[in-house]
Design a protein around this motif. Structure first.
Motif, PDB file in Angstrom:
ATOM      1  N   ALA A   1      -8.777   8.840  10.620  1.00 47.80           N
ATOM      2  CA  ALA A   1      -9.634   7.816  10.005  1.00 47.80           C
ATOM      3  C   ALA A   1     -10.506   7.081  11.013  1.00 47.80           C
ATOM      4  N   GLU A   2     -10.114   7.084  12.293  1.00 44.28           N
ATOM      5  CA  GLU A   2     -10.857   6.334  13.315  1.00 44.28           C
ATOM      6  C   GLU A   2     -12.321   6.757  13.335  1.00 44.28           C
ATOM      7  N   PRO A   3     -13.267   5.853  13.380  1.00 46.43           N
ATOM      8  CA  PRO A   3     -13.192   4.440  13.738  1.00 46.43           C
ATOM      9  C   PRO A   3     -12.910   3.498  12.555  1.00 46.43           C
ATOM     10  N   GLU A   4     -12.676   4.058  11.364  1.00 51.06           N
ATOM     11  CA  GLU A   4     -12.340   3.221  10.210  1.00 51.06           C
ATOM     12  C   GLU A   4     -10.855   2.887  10.215  1.00 51.06           C
ATOM     13  N   ARG A   5     -10.504   1.853   9.475  1.00 46.12           N
ATOM     14  CA  ARG A   5      -9.106   1.491   9.307  1.00 46.12           C
ATOM     15  C   ARG A   5      -8.471   2.395   8.263  1.00 46.12           C
ATOM     16  N   PHE A   6      -7.159   2.554   8.349  1.00 43.77           N
ATOM     17  CA  PHE A   6      -6.405   3.322   7.368  1.00 43.77           C
ATOM     18  C   PHE A   6      -5.241   2.463   6.906  1.00 43.77           C
ATOM     19  N   THR A   7      -5.001   2.431   5.599  1.00 44.85           N
ATOM     20  CA  THR A   7      -3.897   1.643   5.074  1.00 44.85           C
ATOM     21  C   THR A   7      -3.244   2.353   3.903  1.00 44.85           C
ATOM     22  N   VAL A   8      -1.917   2.301   3.828  1.00 43.01           N
ATOM     23  CA  VAL A   8      -1.157   2.893   2.732  1.00 43.01           C
ATOM     24  C   VAL A   8       0.077   2.048   2.441  1.00 43.01           C
ATOM     25  N   GLY A   9       0.509   2.121   1.181  1.00 42.97           N
ATOM     26  CA  GLY A   9       1.763   1.488   0.794  1.00 42.97           C
ATOM     27  C   GLY A   9       2.928   2.350   1.235  1.00 42.97           C
ATOM     28  N   LEU A  10       4.020   1.702   1.647  1.00 42.21           N
ATOM     29  CA  LEU A  10       5.209   2.393   2.147  1.00 42.21           C
ATOM     30  C   LEU A  10       6.404   2.102   1.257  1.00 42.21           C
ATOM     31  N   GLU A  11       7.297   3.071   1.169  1.00 38.11           N
ATOM     32  CA  GLU A  11       8.499   2.900   0.373  1.00 38.11           C
ATOM     33  C   GLU A  11       9.722   3.285   1.195  1.00 38.11           C
ATOM     34  N   VAL A  12      10.870   2.801   0.768  1.00 41.22           N
ATOM     35  CA  VAL A  12      12.123   3.002   1.489  1.00 41.22           C
ATOM     36  C   VAL A  12      13.073   3.900   0.717  1.00 41.22           C
ATOM     37  N   THR A  13      14.040   4.408   1.460  1.00 41.15           N
ATOM     38  CA  THR A  13      15.172   5.134   0.906  1.00 41.15           C
ATOM     39  C   THR A  13      16.426   4.490   1.481  1.00 41.15           C
TER      40      THR A  13
END
Length: 136
Positions: free
Chosen positions: A19-31
């Motif tokens: 993604a660089e030079p743009e930002r990257f964001t995602v939701g995370l989940e747990v186990t």
């Protein structure tokens, strides 16, 4: 302490690099640890960040209805954010969650830190374990 699998860290850093030079964001989940095969040496109810909801999934539906329908409501326990300009902290422009994994260049595991939604750094431990396989 915040626990995350090595595989998840590696995948997130790869997305941040692409993604660089743009930002990257995602939701995370747990186990929960109790769902892993083998003994991780942690209490059974301990949450481990294991997977993410890709932001491009369901994009056509989101474009029509104007909302993110690809991530189940209330399902993400954390968020990953890349900061390509190098600020290893939570910023006001980040989509805040209770747990924030933030990465900066050079996109190595050493360039990842965890913060709470108020920007306080939290201890991070990378777990060398594969999460259980999921079925659809």
């Amino acid at each position: 302490m915040v626990y995350v699998t090595r595989g998840l860290i590696e995948a997130l850093l790869e997305f941040a690099t692409d993604a660089e030079p743009e930002r990257f964001t995602v939701g995370l989940e747990v186990t929960p640890v109790e769902e892993f095969d083998g003994d991780l040496g942690l209490p059974a109810e301990t949450p481990v960040f294991t997977h993410f909801y890709h932001p491009d999934a369901g994009q056509s539906v989101s474009a029509v209805f104007g909302m993110d329908l690809s991530t189940p409501t209330g399902r993400t326990r954390g968020r990953f954010v890349s900061h390509p300009r190098g600020e290893l902290s939570v910023s006001l422009t980040d989509d805040l969650h209770a747990t924030m994994l933030v990465a900066i260049p050079p996109w190595t595991p050493d360039s990842v830190a965890v913060f709470d939604r108020r920007g306080r750094k939290q201890p991070l431990e990378v777990v060398d374990a594969e999460p259980p396989a999921e079925t659809l």
